[in-house]
Enzyme design. Sequence first.
Site, short mmCIF file in Angstrom:
data_model
loop_
_atom_site.label_atom_id
_atom_site.label_comp_id
_atom_site.label_asym_id
_atom_site.label_seq_id
_atom_site.Cartn_x
_atom_site.Cartn_y
_atom_site.Cartn_z
N LYS A 33 0.83 -1.21 0.00
CA LYS A 33 0.00 0.00 0.00
C LYS A 33 0.86 1.25 0.00
CE LYS A 33 -4.03 0.00 2.10
NZ LYS A 33 -3.74 -1.37 2.44
N GLY A 133 -8.64 -5.97 1.66
CA GLY A 133 -9.42 -6.12 2.88
C GLY A 133 -8.92 -7.18 3.83
N GLU A 297 -9.17 3.55 -4.52
CA GLU A 297 -10.11 4.17 -3.60
C GLU A 297 -9.90 5.67 -3.69
OE1 GLU A 297 -10.00 2.48 0.33
OE2 GLU A 297 -9.97 0.42 -0.45
N GLN A 310 -5.77 5.11 -2.40
CA GLN A 310 -5.21 3.77 -2.56
C GLN A 310 -5.26 3.38 -4.04
OE1 GLN A 310 -5.81 0.69 0.53
NE2 GLN A 310 -6.88 -0.44 -1.06
N HIS A 843 -14.14 -34.93 -26.25
CA HIS A 843 -13.60 -36.22 -25.77
C HIS A 843 -14.51 -36.83 -24.70
CE1 HIS A 843 -9.88 -35.74 -27.95
NE2 HIS A 843 -9.75 -34.52 -27.46
#
Length: 884
Positions: A33, A133, A297, A310, A843
């Site tokens: 992050k 998350g 975000e 983010q 097949h």
Amino acid sequence: MAVTTRRPTAHKEPLTLSLVDVEPDMLDLAGGKAVNLGILLRAGFRVPPGTCVTTAAYTRVVGDRLEPVVAELAAAAPDSPVLDQLAAEARELVLTAPVPRDVVEAVRMSVSGPVAVRSSATAEDLPFASFAGQQDTYLNVVGADAVVDAVRRCWASLWTGRAVAYRAANGIDHAGVRLAVVVEDMVEAEVAGVMFTANPVTGRRGEAVIDASPGLGEAVVSGAVNPDQFRVDVTGSRVVHRRLGDKTVSVRATPGGGVEQVRDARTGPCLTDRQARELAALGAEVEAVYGAPQDTEWALDGKGRFWLTQARPITTLFPVPEGRGGARAFFSVNVAQGVFRPLTPAGIAALRAASTSMARLWGIEVRDPLAGAPAVSAAADRLFVDVTAPLRNKVGRALLPRVMDVMEARSATVFRALSEDPRFTPVPASWAESLRPLAEVALASRLPVRLVMALVDPEAAHRRADELGAGLRSRLAPPPDATSTERLEHVMRLLPREFAPLALELLPRAGAGFVALAAAAWLLGDRRRPGELSTVLRSLPDNITTEMDLDLWQLAQDIRRDPVSAALVRLTEPEELADRFRAHTLPGPVDRGLRGFLTWYGDRAVAEIDLGVPRWSEDPTYLFGVLAGYLTVDDAAVAPDAVFERGRVEAEEMVETLAERAGGLRGSLVRTALGRSRALAGMRELPKFYLVTMLAAARRELLAVGDDLRGHGLLAATDDVFFLDLREVRACLAGAQLQHLVEERRADYERELRRRQVPRVLLSDGTEPEAVADPPAVDDGSLHGIPASAGTVTGVATVVLDPHRVRLEPGRILVCPSTDPGWTPLFLTAGGLVMEMGGANSHGAVVAREYGIPAVVGVRSATDVIRTDDEVTVDGTAGTVVIR
């Protein structure tokens, strides 16, 4: 933009860094992050300022106190129930660990007002695993002491049950992860939410998907509201879809710290179309910086300014194969061949080279024989064919869905829908012009003549097929004393040259059987009933795949007659039996019998189109598992050889029934046509069988080359050679050091093995057409697919994603994503078959018909909807599966 890992030396690791100072190679120090926020800041985007509390601080606090727990986690299976308990122990150890004074002071110095405290793990926001998350975030944290506490809780969240399970599922070492924490200024958001710069559901690139809600973005991320959603065509800068959510609550910061949910009464959209377009354009700029679609975000403040809080890769998107410009459509070779798993680099290289012979047959220029046909490309370690040309050809767009109807029926539905797409409008041409390429190939290769000759004399067709196989085998191996370079050069000549001429000799002979079947269907008209023609195709003679399965069954019966051998195979793990087979320490009935079987079928394997996969002659583990399953069949009436014989009798009786129903001359023609169909249709497996034979021979040569390279220290293991393409193997023989490339590709391959969704058709803008289409109707637990083998059976389901360690109990319903011939030994004891992929002539469908087990194929999401031990009814005549 690539994010790389660099671990600074311990004495240089700072406890905190300003976000603007976090560089792309600091993943080990700052976590995913923080690295991404640093990239955004340096690229000039509006990002809240803040500080990264580095992984050095986490390491100072945790030390070695987690080592015993981490060792237990490493030993646990990814789906083990003990994971939650061990995760809780690890969290408690982190929460109770003392925090050194200098770490506390460093964190306190990062506080300048209300802040968001966000976890930033070293295994997070990565190109292949987002970890979205999985660790904790705390918003509107006020006061230095509160920030220190929030940082500690973020550290502990590295060990939540969900984070531990996610790492286990993605093969990420628990011992190798550390956690940094981002402490950044809060944005007073009027509206906030999430934006994907590509559509995560359909895969369409250039279509931004925005979820927005009043207040902080936590309301959207946590699922507390139904947000407004906007889909924006970025190229055209227009909103193409707008759906308003209820937005009954919003998350707001409270004056003393923390957040609360408050009622929100607004009913209109929380973003204007202009703002949605502006945000989508911002997302396109972010995507350009990273070079890949991003999950972002964002927040909109009271002054109308967008902030980015983010960015991380959208890891669920399937990569787009390379192709020429304009709208393109790609068809999955893996899906067509029933191979869900990825292919090794050498496997892809071999099939590319083999495609050269097919391209040249069509008069297509191939400048580099090893690169293969221009229409062939790879993505996510799977092979694709560009089918844009036939879709834009009048004849091609008519034939392609019809071919898929019997080969891969769900793809046929997709191609018919694409025929209505204006991007694939046919190139202006007369029918004669459109037909000319196909006619030229058919005439040049004498396809019509071979087809007619097979119908006239089926026995001669079989003799010619045997001659072709013998001729191929005589050309497969170089001289025994060939050098490694000579072996490689032999493979490079063999692969681009052999397959197409052989296939063009065999296919019309097998195709003649289906032409005869179609002729019989036309002659019968409405006199035939559903499922009757598929009954005619039961227990076909001369099908190499069913012959293989029955020979394996016969081996099981030979073993059964020796009690010591039977007990050994039933009670011993297949891996141990395989080791003993290689050591020649198995009892005679097992050892001699299996060696005899492998003389004929040792080149086969599950996923056998990939020459990087060990053949059964190298690793018979799977066969021992199948034999153990066969030895559990105690009822002679359901024994596969008895079932096969009943199927033969039923098929021949059905031929007579249909002929008598037609009557007179028409009946005689029906009898002849169906007889020819039974005599020839079984040959359909031969082209694939000989392709596999050719690939297995190439594999043997590459193994010899790999062993040589390992002996000279250029590769760490013999089978590393399969993680290089043919040119790279040549470079390695010349002394190139490529072990680093092998290791990278092995890691990529392992990740791709875990991919659960592989598109059958993919467009050049990333769209998966099936994802755009409406899902199939499900009424009262009924799933719909393609009828593949007539009959109805009710039984208990076994969902199988990988057949290697499965002992299918007699009568169970086999539910699987796809099958190739390597799966079919399991069919002998199955009571029915349900496949997500395939068509009436794939097949799995062919073998199911020949064994007389009801089968439905092309059942979307079958392995997700049906669970092992569910009771299901398979109606192979109607094409339905009902979960009881």
